[in-house]
Design an enzyme around this catalytic site. Structure first.
Site, PDB file in Angstrom:
ATOM      1  N   VAL A 190     -31.068  55.067  22.500  1.00 45.34           N
ATOM      2  CA  VAL A 190     -30.375  54.265  23.508  1.00 45.34           C
ATOM      3  C   VAL A 190     -30.406  54.927  24.881  1.00 45.34           C
ATOM      4  O   VAL A 190     -30.347  54.236  25.908  1.00 45.34           O
ATOM      5  CB  VAL A 190     -28.920  53.955  23.088  1.00 45.34           C
ATOM      6  CG1 VAL A 190     -28.901  53.146  21.806  1.00 45.34           C
ATOM      7  CG2 VAL A 190     -28.085  55.223  22.951  1.00 45.34           C
ATOM      8  N   SER A 365     -33.609  50.393  25.053  1.00 45.73           N
ATOM      9  CA  SER A 365     -32.743  51.449  25.584  1.00 45.73           C
ATOM     10  C   SER A 365     -31.781  50.886  26.614  1.00 45.73           C
ATOM     11  O   SER A 365     -31.983  49.801  27.172  1.00 45.73           O
ATOM     12  CB  SER A 365     -33.582  52.558  26.213  1.00 45.73           C
ATOM     13  OG  SER A 365     -34.271  52.057  27.359  1.00 45.73           O
ATOM     14  N   HIS A 366     -30.707  51.654  26.888  1.00 46.89           N
ATOM     15  CA  HIS A 366     -29.716  51.225  27.875  1.00 46.89           C
ATOM     16  C   HIS A 366     -30.357  50.944  29.225  1.00 46.89           C
ATOM     17  O   HIS A 366     -30.036  49.961  29.902  1.00 46.89           O
ATOM     18  CB  HIS A 366     -28.637  52.297  28.040  1.00 46.89           C
ATOM     19  CG  HIS A 366     -27.705  52.390  26.883  1.00 46.89           C
ATOM     20  ND1 HIS A 366     -26.945  53.508  26.630  1.00 46.89           N
ATOM     21  CD2 HIS A 366     -27.403  51.511  25.892  1.00 46.89           C
ATOM     22  CE1 HIS A 366     -26.214  53.310  25.554  1.00 46.89           C
ATOM     23  NE2 HIS A 366     -26.476  52.113  25.080  1.00 46.89           N
ATOM     24  N   ALA A 367     -31.262  51.836  29.673  1.00 55.50           N
ATOM     25  CA  ALA A 367     -31.875  51.678  30.985  1.00 55.50           C
ATOM     26  C   ALA A 367     -32.681  50.385  31.070  1.00 55.50           C
ATOM     27  O   ALA A 367     -32.646  49.678  32.081  1.00 55.50           O
ATOM     28  CB  ALA A 367     -32.766  52.873  31.298  1.00 55.50           C
ATOM     29  N   VAL A 370     -30.259  47.403  31.391  1.00 51.18           N
ATOM     30  CA  VAL A 370     -29.703  47.261  32.739  1.00 51.18           C
ATOM     31  C   VAL A 370     -30.773  46.800  33.718  1.00 51.18           C
ATOM     32  O   VAL A 370     -30.511  45.972  34.608  1.00 51.18           O
ATOM     33  CB  VAL A 370     -29.054  48.584  33.196  1.00 51.18           C
ATOM     34  CG1 VAL A 370     -28.593  48.484  34.646  1.00 51.18           C
ATOM     35  CG2 VAL A 370     -27.867  48.936  32.296  1.00 51.18           C
TER      36      VAL A 370
END
Length: 420
Positions: A190, A365-367, A370
């Protein structure tokens, strides 16, 4: 002052804990735990909620908690058997259909003992008004002074995972399920610190597998988490066998049936058990094509580098090499971030960047999440990008095809630093 996780509701315990409570009540395998809800005394929760975010350098993490709350935390831990736990944020505006807040608040793994848990709870509360969380709320569909102003904290038994990852389960039956997996605990995936294995499971059961570059793994060692190199055999070996891939696909379908709509599910495999660590609505669609990761010997002189499409769209701008926070002041509006991976603390940069290129990381992944919410093109998993792409050179990022086209160095005078 604490609520058993199985009783948690979104209205009192936030998005993350509320959803996990619902899944636990429905019979899913969710690690046991408890929640410090929104309704704690105002002299505790007000440490964060009443203070504007404009007090730089001050942290609420060192403010003592009332004895009554510390005692309640100790009782909750004893009921669990005093195991190592994960202490995780569960804000009101987190894990909603409008905004994921992926990676924007603090979470801690392998925390043990009432004092350590109390400190982690304070730090989770304080992270509600961190620069990255505030910047995220200001740039998303939620208002920083409204939805994001309440924080509950989730304390769960830590799963010592053999493997873990994320899956995107489609809303419609027969759609494609996307799964990413790596060895050990979930932050490797993540947080984008490895390029995980990628599995695309079509509705007819056919699986497209891309083996990732899984260089390191995270595991609990005593009261903490350590990163260790992955052995050569495991680095190139698929994390999931066919049976586990099918089980994960079925698990995603069950979560969709329970919650409704496409779901982003974080999971962990320990022994034969598949645990659900988080579930939230998918806030932005994935790119429709996922190529194999680029080979490590790509030649930038050829003009095109290839990676994993992380967020749709294309953008051209000066490459800005960002390795850590000390490089933030060099980022100008319109720059293309080129970095080893994107830490969640770098969210303010996504307000000014034209695109993102990373050396490791996956589409779940989080990036990447976003970036898709911000509608910024992103190409992930380009080995050696920070050394093969010259700082200041003009690059074109195509987040739909997963390509980065390199060009010549720019002679444009630098703009004033971005307000990050």
């Amino acid at each position: 002052m604490i609520i058993p996780l199985v009783q948690a509701e979104r209205e009192t315990c936030g998005g993350k804990a509320g959803t996990l409570g619902m899944l636990a009540r429905a019979g899913f395998a969710v690690p046991d735990g408890f929640v410090v809800p929104f309704g704690v005394p105002l002299d505790v929760h007000g440490l964060v909620a009443r203070r504007p975010a404009a007090e730089p350098g001050r942290s609420d993490a060192g403010v003592p908690l009332p004895t009554s709350l510390v005692d309640a935390l100790a009782r909750g831990l004893r009921a669990l058997g005093d195991p190592p736990v994960a202490v995780r944020s569960s804000a009101a505006g987190e894990d909603t259909a409008r905004a994921s807040a992926a990676g924007q608040h603090e979470s801690f793994l392998a925390v043990q003992g009432p004092d350590a848990v109390a400190h982690a709870v304070r730090t989770c509360w304080a992270s509600l008004h961190s620069p990255r969380a505030t910047a995220y709320r200001r740039g998303s569909a939620q208002d920083a002074s409204d939805d994001g102003a309440s924080m509950a904290v989730l304390v769960q038994r830590l799963v010592d995972a053999d493997a873990s990852g994320v899956l995107f389960a489609p809303a419609a039956p027969g759609g494609t399920t996307e799964i990413e997996a790596s060895w050990g605990l979930g932050p490797s995936v993540v947080e984008g610190r490895v390029t995980p294995d990628s599995y695309r499971v079509r509705g007819d059961g056919a699986v497209e597998l891309t083996v990732g570059l899984k260089g390191t793994r995270l595991d609990r060692r005593g009261p903490g988490v350590v990163a260790t190199p992955v052995g050569a055999d495991d680095r190139d070996r698929p994390v999931l066998d066919d049976t586990t891939t099918r089980r994960l696909t079925h698990l995603g379908q069950r979560v969709v049936e329970a919650l409704g709509g496409a779901q982003d599910v974080e999971w962990a495999l320990a022994g034969e058990t598949l645990w659900i660590l988080q579930a939230r609505p998918v806030t932005a669609d994935l790119p429709s094509w996922s190529p194999a990761p680029a080979p490590p010997d790509q030649d930038p002189g050829a003009g095109v580098l290839t990676g994993i499409p992380g967020s749709r769209g294309a953008a051209t701008g000066p490459a800005r090499i960002v390795r850590d926070a000390s490089d933030f002041s060099r980022v100008r509006p319109g720059d293309v971030l080129v970095c080893p991976f994107t830490d969640p603390a770098w969210t303010p940069l996504l307000h000014v960047a034209a695109g993102v290129v990373t050396e490791t990381g996956g589409v779940l992944s989080h990036a990447a999440i976003v970036a898709r919410e911000r509608r910024i093109p992103a190409v992930l998993g380009v080995p050696g990008a920070t050394t093969s792409i010259p700082d200041g050179s003009i690059v074109t990022v195509d987040g739909s095809s997963g390509t980065v086209t390199t060009g010549s160095s720019t002679s444009t005078p630098p703009a004033p630093p971005a307000n990050t």
